[in-house]
Design an enzyme around this catalytic site. Structure first.
Site, PDB file in Angstrom:
ATOM      1  N   GLY A  46      47.930  37.146  30.555  1.00 12.47           N
ATOM      2  CA  GLY A  46      48.140  36.121  30.823  1.00 12.47           C
ATOM      3  C   GLY A  46      47.296  36.466  31.855  1.00 12.47           C
ATOM      4  N   CYS A  47      46.878  37.378  32.719  1.00  6.99           N
ATOM      5  CA  CYS A  47      45.823  36.708  34.459  1.00  6.99           C
ATOM      6  C   CYS A  47      44.047  36.642  32.768  1.00  6.99           C
ATOM      7  CB  CYS A  47      45.958  38.244  34.638  1.00  6.99           C
ATOM      8  SG  CYS A  47      46.988  38.339  35.420  1.00  6.99           S
TER       9      CYS A  47
END
Length: 160
Positions: A46-47
């Site tokens: 996600g990051c």
């Protein structure tokens, strides 16, 4: 839970080291808008998606007067690897003691898989040229966040 910021609040000052060991301060961006985004951990799916979305939108954001700074609790060596692997073209700052995240309301209680713990809350704060909060978004989703932010800032018509 840390107090969340709201539009019109004075953005808390900070000085943190970037992935190269250079000190970066909020004051360095005075006179420009700066997008300060908090992410939990470098090199996670996600990051990485969120960072790459910022990378890919950086030219149009900069052209509209916005700089971008990413802040996580990761140590500088991990940030170096992340920036190099993803060819990130904006500062990544290490907030290992999460003091800046706390000051911005981006550190607090989280729930994941039925467990409750303290951690970084994915958040984005836009600071105006005078150092005031222009926009504060908490618990944002990694995927699609940059596009939504661009719409919220009235930049959706600008190309990437």
């Amino acid at each position: 839970m840390a107090q969340r910021l709201a539009t019109g609040d004075t953005a808390p000052a900070f000085t943190l080291q970037d992935s190269t060991g250079k000190d970066v301060s909020l004051a360095d961006f005075r006179g420009r808008h700066v997008v300060v985004y908090f992410y939990p951990a470098a090199s996670t799916p996600g990051c990485t998606k969120e960072a790459c979305d910022f990378r890919d939108s950086l030219a149009s954001l900069a052209g509209s007067g916005y700089d971008v700074v990413g802040i996580s609790p990761d140590a500088a060596p991990k940030l170096v690897k992340f920036a190099e692997a993803e060819q990130l073209n904006f500062p990544l700052l290490s907030d290992a003691d999460h003091a800046v995240a706390e000051a911005y309301g981006a550190w607090g209680e989280k729930k994941n898989y039925g467990k409750t713990y303290e951690g970084l809350i994915r958040s984005t704060i836009v600071v105006d040229p005078e150092g005031k909060v222009a926009l504060a978004q908490y618990n944002v989703r990694a995927t699609g966040h940059v596009a939504k932010l661009r719409r919220d800032l009235g930049l959706e018509a600008a190309s990437k």
